[in-house]
Enzyme design. Structure first.
Site, PDB file in Angstrom:
ATOM      1  N   TYR A 116      23.270 -23.183  25.185  1.00  0.00           N
ATOM      2  CA  TYR A 116      22.921 -24.445  25.842  1.00  0.00           C
ATOM      3  C   TYR A 116      22.263 -25.365  24.819  1.00  0.00           C
ATOM      4  CZ  TYR A 116      23.319 -21.476  29.985  1.00  0.00           C
ATOM      5  OH  TYR A 116      23.766 -20.597  30.949  1.00  0.00           O
ATOM      6  N   ARG A 167      24.631 -32.072  34.539  1.00  0.00           N
ATOM      7  CA  ARG A 167      25.041 -30.784  35.092  1.00  0.00           C
ATOM      8  C   ARG A 167      24.858 -29.717  34.015  1.00  0.00           C
ATOM      9  NH1 ARG A 167      27.545 -28.625  39.898  1.00  0.00           N
ATOM     10  NH2 ARG A 167      26.969 -30.668  40.684  1.00  0.00           N
ATOM     11  N   LEU A 168      24.117 -28.715  34.371  1.00  0.00           N
ATOM     12  CA  LEU A 168      23.929 -27.564  33.501  1.00  0.00           C
ATOM     13  C   LEU A 168      25.283 -27.081  33.009  1.00  0.00           C
ATOM     14  CD1 LEU A 168      22.024 -25.236  32.489  1.00  0.00           C
ATOM     15  CD2 LEU A 168      22.630 -24.052  34.613  1.00  0.00           C
ATOM     16  N   HIS A 169      25.411 -26.818  31.708  1.00  0.00           N
ATOM     17  CA  HIS A 169      26.673 -26.282  31.193  1.00  0.00           C
ATOM     18  C   HIS A 169      26.427 -25.400  29.973  1.00  0.00           C
ATOM     19  CE1 HIS A 169      26.072 -30.210  29.218  1.00  0.00           C
ATOM     20  NE2 HIS A 169      26.747 -29.735  28.184  1.00  0.00           N
ATOM     21  N   LEU A 170      27.135 -24.299  29.968  1.00  0.00           N
ATOM     22  CA  LEU A 170      27.074 -23.314  28.890  1.00  0.00           C
ATOM     23  C   LEU A 170      28.261 -23.543  27.965  1.00  0.00           C
ATOM     24  CD1 LEU A 170      26.082 -20.668  27.541  1.00  0.00           C
ATOM     25  CD2 LEU A 170      27.382 -19.416  29.278  1.00  0.00           C
TER      26      LEU A 170
END
Length: 196
Positions: free
Chosen positions: A99, A107-110
């Site tokens: 991250y 938006r959370l994103h890996l």
């Protein structure tokens, strides 16, 4: 004499979205999706910084890594495991999963990205340093920290800015190219030597 153009009262104005919300649109686009389950959606990064560059996003509306709480530990473990299955399908490539310390997109994103970094979209020192310095918070470290402390420790602004401003350095050897074109030429030598 100029006539004023009369706007139709029946047409609705189109709502412009900020570029930082682009991931939300991509999550809805069937052409972007490569995997989906009840918790996550995996998409190809629209501007990949390597040959393989995937993003694993939760369906739950979590703005960024700094909005993750202890209750999200199982979700982050699931995202990590989904990322590992993507990596296993490309066993002849090395990957990193993590991250960004200061994400630019909502938006959370890996990030799941191959370490060849062979892409025309890799253009700037910031692009490079965002994946090859501690600016990238490795997924396994984030999961462990969340399990042990119930939170992800925020990196101070000055620290992550320093990471992005670090001098260019190859991630596979001690070469320190003077600019991005030099770095990209150098990276090809690692790809070529691997293929021989």
């Amino acid at each position: 004499m100029w006539k004023r153009k009369v706007e139709s009262t029946t047409s609705k104005p189109t709502k412009k979205c900020h570029w930082s919300t682009g991931l939300l649109k991509s999550m809805e686009d069937p052409e972007c999706k490569i995997k989906e389950d009840d918790k996550i959606i995996v998409i190809n990064d629209k501007y990949p910084k390597a040959q393989f560059h995937y993003l694993v996003l939760p369906k739950e509306d979590i703005l960024s890594i700094w909005h993750v709480q202890g209750k999200h530990h199982d979700l982050l473990i699931h995202m990590h495991n989904v990322a590992r299955t993507l990596v296993e399908k490309q066993s002849n490539h090395e990957f990193i999963m993590g991250y960004h310390a200061m994400p630019s997109m909502q938006r959370l994103h890996l990030h799941v990205i191959s370490t060849d970094f062979n892409s025309p979209c890799l253009k700037t020192k910031y692009h490079w340093n965002s994946f090859t310095t501690p600016f990238l918070l490795h997924s396994s470290d984030v999961c462990r920290q969340l399990r042990e402390t119930g939170e992800v420790k925020k990196i101070p602004t000055e620290t992550w800015k320093d990471y992005l401003n670090t001098n260019l350095k190859c991630h596979k050897c001690s070469t320190q190219p003077k600019n991005m074109p030099d770095l990209k030429r150098h990276l090809l030598t690692h790809i070529d030597s691997k293929q021989q």
